[in-house]
Design a protein around this motif. Sequence first.
Motif, PDB file in Angstrom:
ATOM      1  N   LEU A 266       0.883  -1.367   0.054  1.00 25.30           N
ATOM      2  CA  LEU A 266      -0.008  -0.065  -0.019  1.00 25.30           C
ATOM      3  C   LEU A 266       0.989   1.307  -0.059  1.00 25.30           C
ATOM      4  O   LEU A 266       1.857   1.478   0.864  1.00 25.30           O
ATOM      5  N   ASN A 267       0.587   2.105  -0.831  1.00 27.71           N
ATOM      6  CA  ASN A 267       1.500   3.436  -1.049  1.00 27.71           C
ATOM      7  C   ASN A 267       0.583   4.467  -0.327  1.00 27.71           C
ATOM      8  O   ASN A 267      -0.817   4.691  -0.346  1.00 27.71           O
ATOM      9  N   ARG A 268       1.285   5.565   0.132  1.00 30.71           N
ATOM     10  CA  ARG A 268       0.561   6.610   0.806  1.00 30.71           C
ATOM     11  C   ARG A 268      -0.295   7.568  -0.254  1.00 30.71           C
ATOM     12  O   ARG A 268      -1.289   8.025   0.000  1.00 30.71           O
ATOM     13  N   THR A 269       0.230   7.411  -1.246  1.00 31.01           N
ATOM     14  CA  THR A 269      -0.697   8.173  -2.461  1.00 31.01           C
ATOM     15  C   THR A 269      -2.120   7.476  -2.797  1.00 31.01           C
ATOM     16  O   THR A 269      -3.006   8.209  -3.049  1.00 31.01           O
ATOM     17  N   SER A 270      -2.160   6.125  -2.720  1.00 37.16           N
ATOM     18  CA  SER A 270      -3.508   5.634  -2.924  1.00 37.16           C
ATOM     19  C   SER A 270      -4.303   5.960  -1.910  1.00 37.16           C
ATOM     20  O   SER A 270      -5.530   5.848  -1.775  1.00 37.16           O
ATOM     21  N   LEU A 271      -3.681   5.996  -0.451  1.00 35.66           N
ATOM     22  CA  LEU A 271      -4.485   6.161   0.787  1.00 35.66           C
ATOM     23  C   LEU A 271      -4.950   7.725   0.727  1.00 35.66           C
ATOM     24  O   LEU A 271      -6.024   7.762   1.233  1.00 35.66           O
ATOM     25  N   PHE A 272      -4.032   8.401   0.314  1.00 35.75           N
ATOM     26  CA  PHE A 272      -4.531  10.136   0.321  1.00 35.75           C
ATOM     27  C   PHE A 272      -5.692  10.171  -0.839  1.00 35.75           C
ATOM     28  O   PHE A 272      -6.645  10.967  -0.695  1.00 35.75           O
ATOM     29  N   GLY A 273      -5.555   9.371  -1.964  1.00 35.60           N
ATOM     30  CA  GLY A 273      -6.604   9.528  -3.081  1.00 35.60           C
ATOM     31  C   GLY A 273      -7.935   9.090  -2.419  1.00 35.60           C
ATOM     32  O   GLY A 273      -9.022   9.396  -2.540  1.00 35.60           O
TER      33      GLY A 273
END
Length: 106
Positions: free
Chosen positions: A95-102
């Motif tokens: 899991l990367n942070r950009t997908s979580l922020f998205g």
Amino acid sequence: AAVLVLCVGLAVYYNRTRRTIKVAQVEFLFLILCGSFTISIGAIIKAISPTDASCIASAWLIDIGYTLELVPLIVKIAAINQLMQAAQKMKRVTLNRTSLFGAVVI
């Protein structure tokens, strides 16, 4: 309450390099703290003498604050749930942070 949120924000900022804070993802902690601060400002505005503008402002601030506070928590819980389900199937998930922020923005 607003002063307490600011103090906790300073503590998170100064300890952001420690392992515990890094694991909790500093950016999400600041989103949660921003939501708590917005709720406390809305509560302060609600406590002053009521006018049309103060009622509208307090309602908006409290609603936006709860959104900023709860959405990052729900996204993190969903990510943990995804990791646990993948672990039960013996699969590796990244899991990367950009997908979580998205997910937080949407």
